[in-house]
Enzyme design. Structure first.
Site, PDB file in Angstrom:
ATOM      1  CG  ASP A 199      -1.940   1.096   1.196  1.00  0.00           C
ATOM      2  OD1 ASP A 199      -1.653   2.170   0.623  1.00  0.00           O
ATOM      3  OD2 ASP A 199      -3.045   0.884   1.730  1.00  0.00           O
ATOM      4  CB  VAL A 200       1.804   3.742  -2.611  1.00  0.00           C
ATOM      5  CG1 VAL A 200       2.218   2.736  -3.667  1.00  0.00           C
ATOM      6  CG2 VAL A 200       0.440   4.353  -2.932  1.00  0.00           C
ATOM      7  CG  ASN A 242       0.826   2.534 -12.837  1.00  0.00           C
ATOM      8  OD1 ASN A 242       0.341   3.157 -13.780  1.00  0.00           O
ATOM      9  ND2 ASN A 242       0.229   1.455 -12.321  1.00  0.00           N
ATOM     10  CE1 TYR A 249      -6.386  10.274 -11.269  1.00  0.00           C
ATOM     11  CE2 TYR A 249      -6.995  11.646 -13.141  1.00  0.00           C
ATOM     12  CZ  TYR A 249      -6.355  10.529 -12.634  1.00  0.00           C
ATOM     13  OH  TYR A 249      -5.679   9.671 -13.486  1.00  0.00           O
ATOM     14  CE  LYS A 271      -2.854  10.517 -11.553  1.00  0.00           C
ATOM     15  NZ  LYS A 271      -1.895   9.470 -11.221  1.00  0.00           N
ATOM     16  CB  THR A 296      -7.532   1.057 -17.482  1.00  0.00           C
ATOM     17  OG1 THR A 296      -7.989   2.276 -16.892  1.00  0.00           O
ATOM     18  CG2 THR A 296      -6.313   1.333 -18.328  1.00  0.00           C
TER      19      THR A 296
HETATM   20  N1  LIG Z   1      -6.948   4.982 -17.439  1.00  0.00           N
HETATM   21  C1  LIG Z   1      -6.786   6.242 -17.805  1.00  0.00           C
HETATM   22  O1  LIG Z   1      -7.473   6.757 -18.681  1.00  0.00           O
HETATM   23  C2  LIG Z   1      -5.688   7.072 -17.148  1.00  0.00           C
HETATM   24  C3  LIG Z   1      -5.465   8.355 -17.672  1.00  0.00           C
HETATM   25  C4  LIG Z   1      -4.484   9.136 -17.102  1.00  0.00           C
HETATM   26  C5  LIG Z   1      -3.727   8.662 -16.047  1.00  0.00           C
HETATM   27  N2  LIG Z   1      -3.969   7.416 -15.541  1.00  0.00           N
HETATM   28  C6  LIG Z   1      -3.142   6.978 -14.422  1.00  0.00           C
HETATM   29  O2  LIG Z   1      -2.516   5.762 -14.743  1.00  0.00           O
HETATM   30  C7  LIG Z   1      -2.258   5.006 -13.549  1.00  0.00           C
HETATM   31  C8  LIG Z   1      -2.792   3.589 -13.709  1.00  0.00           C
HETATM   32  O3  LIG Z   1      -4.202   3.659 -13.875  1.00  0.00           O
HETATM   33  P1  LIG Z   1      -5.135   2.524 -14.527  1.00  0.00           P
HETATM   34  O4  LIG Z   1      -5.971   3.194 -15.545  1.00  0.00           O
HETATM   35  O5  LIG Z   1      -4.323   1.312 -14.883  1.00  0.00           O
HETATM   36  O6  LIG Z   1      -6.084   2.304 -13.284  1.00  0.00           O
HETATM   37  P2  LIG Z   1      -6.411   1.004 -12.397  1.00  0.00           P
HETATM   38  O7  LIG Z   1      -7.428   1.441 -11.405  1.00  0.00           O
HETATM   39  O8  LIG Z   1      -6.710  -0.126 -13.296  1.00  0.00           O
HETATM   40  O9  LIG Z   1      -4.992   0.786 -11.698  1.00  0.00           O
HETATM   41  C9  LIG Z   1      -4.540   1.574 -10.634  1.00  0.00           C
HETATM   42  C10 LIG Z   1      -3.869   0.649  -9.660  1.00  0.00           C
HETATM   43  O10 LIG Z   1      -3.442   1.401  -8.515  1.00  0.00           O
HETATM   44  C11 LIG Z   1      -3.695   0.591  -7.384  1.00  0.00           C
HETATM   45  N3  LIG Z   1      -3.811   1.340  -6.151  1.00  0.00           N
HETATM   46  C12 LIG Z   1      -4.835   2.108  -5.715  1.00  0.00           C
HETATM   47  N4  LIG Z   1      -4.608   2.523  -4.466  1.00  0.00           N
HETATM   48  C13 LIG Z   1      -3.419   2.004  -4.091  1.00  0.00           C
HETATM   49  C14 LIG Z   1      -2.654   2.055  -2.906  1.00  0.00           C
HETATM   50  N5  LIG Z   1      -3.077   2.731  -1.829  1.00  0.00           N
HETATM   51  N6  LIG Z   1      -1.464   1.371  -2.854  1.00  0.00           N
HETATM   52  C15 LIG Z   1      -1.037   0.679  -3.925  1.00  0.00           C
HETATM   53  N7  LIG Z   1      -1.721   0.584  -5.079  1.00  0.00           N
HETATM   54  C16 LIG Z   1      -2.899   1.248  -5.155  1.00  0.00           C
HETATM   55  C17 LIG Z   1      -5.008  -0.128  -7.693  1.00  0.00           C
HETATM   56  O11 LIG Z   1      -5.177  -1.267  -6.880  1.00  0.00           O
HETATM   57  C18 LIG Z   1      -4.849  -0.432  -9.167  1.00  0.00           C
HETATM   58  O12 LIG Z   1      -4.278  -1.705  -9.380  1.00  0.00           O
HETATM   59  C19 LIG Z   1      -2.928   5.784 -12.417  1.00  0.00           C
HETATM   60  O13 LIG Z   1      -1.975   6.575 -11.742  1.00  0.00           O
HETATM   61  C20 LIG Z   1      -3.914   6.677 -13.155  1.00  0.00           C
HETATM   62  O14 LIG Z   1      -4.228   7.827 -12.413  1.00  0.00           O
HETATM   63  C21 LIG Z   1      -4.940   6.608 -16.077  1.00  0.00           C
END
Ligand SMILES: NC(=O)c1ccc[n+]([C@@H]2O[C@H](COP(=O)([O-])OP(=O)(O)OC[C@H]3O[C@@H](n4cnc5c(N)ncnc54)[C@H](O)[C@@H]3O)[C@@H](O)[C@H]2O)c1
Length: 248
Positions: free
Chosen positions: A57-58, A84, A144, A148, A179
């Protein structure tokens, strides 16, 4: 890399983008990857030689320090950190603390923990996964967007402070990636707007110049480039991987 495989820590590896980053680093660029995932969350489904899976857990500073110590004991080096892990609680006005705790302070905690060993070796690369939302305001998503945006400035200050030690720090800011996170946001947006999730997703796709959603592998490719020697001249950058999107 002096004969040893480079070692990478990737957080939030149970998600689609984290999984794609782990696969790319382990299979294509020969890294030993420590893939971490939120305890109780989805574990990474990636299997590759040299890839190990650890709950983390980060938000838990003690667990972060323990993980970094263990990786140092087992491998003697940390070459790459990819922050990430992220949460997006779109439409939830109470989400400020949680959103900052994961998206910003989680990355801060891990960056501080890996900086000492990277400085000692005089090399290392950190990549923070930010978002197009850092630059483009999104209605109903203030926490958010702000978290970010703060992550991008954190990236730039770290790059400045670590440049003398040979450690590079960059960000990647994705547009809409197909995703679970995007689909969750689309569901909430659809309920608020009285339309379907598919219509919201089509709108996200239409917001890009290429009129499609991004694939997680396209984000992983940008990370792979930033940590490679080909990017030795790049630090403090924030690379938009958005297919030309200018709105959400
Ligand atoms: N999907 C999009 O369109 C998009 C766009 C821009 C940025 N992002 C960023 O990309 C990254 C990955 O997102 P994704 O789309 O794969 O989402 P996702 O929700 O599928 O993955 C995010 C992961 O972070 C983990 N996480 C959440 N809280 C946590 C914690 N306290 N400790 C450890 N892990 C934790 C979750 O369990 C999950 O596996 C994120 O930082 C997200 O903000 C995603």
């Amino acid at each position: 890399m002096s004969g040893h495989a480079p070692v990478a820590i990737v957080t939030g590896a149970g998600g689609a983008i984290g999984g794609a980053i782990c696969r790319t680093l382990a299979n294509r660029s020969g890294h030993l990857v420590v893939a971490t995932f939120r305890p109780g969350g989805n574990a990474p489904t990636v299997a590759a030689p040299g890839l190990t899976v650890q709950p983390l857990d980060v938000r838990d500073g003690g667990a972060v320090a323990e993980l970094v110590d263990r990786v140092m004991r087992e491998h003697g080096r940390i070459d790459v950190l990819v922050n990430n892990a992220g949460v997006c609680r779109w439409g939830d006005p109470d989400a400020w603390r949680h959103t900052f705790d994961v998206n910003l302070f989680g990355a801060v905690e891990l960056s501080h923990a890996v900086t000492a060993p990277m400085r000692r070796r005089g090399a290392g690369s950190i990549v923070n996964i930010s978002s197009q939302a850092a630059r483009v305001p999104e209605r109903g998503n203030a926490a958010y967007c702000a978290a970010k945006a703060a992550l991008v400035m954190f990236t730039r200050v770290c790059a400045l402070e670590l440049a003398d030690s040979g450690v590079r720090v960059n960000a990647v800011s994705p547009g809409p990636v197909d995703t679970a996170m995007l689909r969750r946001s689309a569901r909430t947006a659809a309920q608020a707007a009285g339309c379907t999730e598919a219509e919201v997703l089509a709108g996200y796709a239409a917001s890009t110049a290429a009129r499609r959603l991004l694939a997680p592998e396209e984000i992983a490719a940008a990370v792979e480039f930033l940590i490679s020697d080909a990017a030795s001249g790049i630090t403090g950058a924030d690379i938009p991987v958005t297919l030309g999107a200018t709105t959400w």
